[in-house]
Enzyme design. Structure first.
Site, short mmCIF file in Angstrom:
data_model
loop_
_atom_site.label_atom_id
_atom_site.label_comp_id
_atom_site.label_asym_id
_atom_site.label_seq_id
_atom_site.Cartn_x
_atom_site.Cartn_y
_atom_site.Cartn_z
CD GLU A 90 -1.93 -2.01 1.82
OE1 GLU A 90 -3.01 -3.01 1.71
OE2 GLU A 90 -1.03 -2.42 2.40
CB THR A 91 1.16 4.09 -1.96
OG1 THR A 91 2.35 3.24 -2.35
CG2 THR A 91 1.68 5.41 -1.82
#
Length: 274
Positions: free
Chosen positions: A46-47
């Site tokens: 994830e970002t």
């Protein structure tokens, strides 16, 4: 335009272990259309993009992207983003992050470890996993914001042999969370539909698992689990999970762990994308 980012290793106190996370702590000038391409560029599980809160009483609003999709909630991005905000000077020991599922309460321990609390009921559909030819102890679907197929196996050796099951491609959830153990849990998680071949630490899965396991306890109380994940990937992670049960009902689940900031930098993001 150049935008500052921070890379953190989540659910670990050692660099280059745990679950990687890229955080853009001042993302209000990043075009919305650029967020998914940026997440693909990093190609971490994830970002996150930190935005001004809608409610001024809250610390920030957070958007979470895997390489393929935006999520309404995820555990390691919640822990990691909160830890990055503390690293950058947020002084409060208790604050709220706004996510797609709603407000998420955060607490910061004296050690610097971060935890969040979920009071949302765990969603458990009536449908059961259909896994012909697969040997397992038990299996069920559940979601605390991100849906999973939970598969309990006999021991660590069986978990280490596990892989994503094509039978789940069209199931209630294609995301596979495999585990063994009672209080000390050993976990692997596969979510190729989200662009995550394997996840080193899965906080949202830990929420749903702790909620389900607590609901099966015969007495009320606070129940705790230690979750080891990412070992097979060479990125060992440790998640601390607990659930409070009163009058036969699970009231809340808490997930926590350490985070190490390992890098900071800048990315040039075009103001318009083709």
């Amino acid at each position: 335009m150049r935008h500052h980012f921070v890379i953190a290793d989540v659910f670990t106190d050692r660099p280059f272990t745990g679950n990687q996370l890229a955080v853009f702590p001042r993302a209000e000038t990043i075009p919305e259309a650029a967020m998914q391409p940026i997440a693909r560029e990093f190609n971490f599980a994830e970002t996150t993009f930190v935005l001004p809160p809608r409610d001024p009483r809250h610390a920030a609003r957070v958007r979470i992207f895997t390489p393929r999709a935006e999520l309404p909630f995820a555990g390691h991005p919640t822990i990691g983003t909160a830890a990055v905000l503390v690293h950058r000077g947020l002084k409060e020991k208790a604050f709220v992050l706004e996510e797609g599922i709603g407000p998420v309460p955060i607490e910061v321990a004296s050690s610097g470890a971060v935890s969040f609390t979920s009071e949302r009921p765990i969603e458990v559909p009536e449908v059961k996993p259909s896994l012909p030819g697969v040997a397992f102890e038990e299996a069920w679907f559940a979601s605390a914001g991100v849906p999973f197929c939970f598969l309990r196996l006999k021991d660590k050796a069986a978990v280490d042999r596990a892989a994503w099951l094509p039978q789940l491609a069209q199931a209630w959830s294609p995301n596979l969370y495999v585990f063994c153990g009672e209080k000390d849990l050993y976990v692997r998680m596969f979510a190729p539909e989200l662009g995550i071949e394997e996840d080193p630490a899965t906080g949202s899965g830990a929420v749903a698992l702790a909620g389900i396991l607590a609901s099966r306890e015969k007495t009320d109380g606070v129940f705790q689990w230690r979750i080891e994940q990412g070992v097979k990937m060479g990125r060992p992670s440790r998640i601390e999970a607990s659930a409070e049960k009163r009058d036969g009902r699970v009231l809340r689940v808490r997930i926590g762990g350490a985070t190490r900031v390992v890098a900071e930098g800048e990315m040039e993001v075009p103001t318009s994308l083709p």
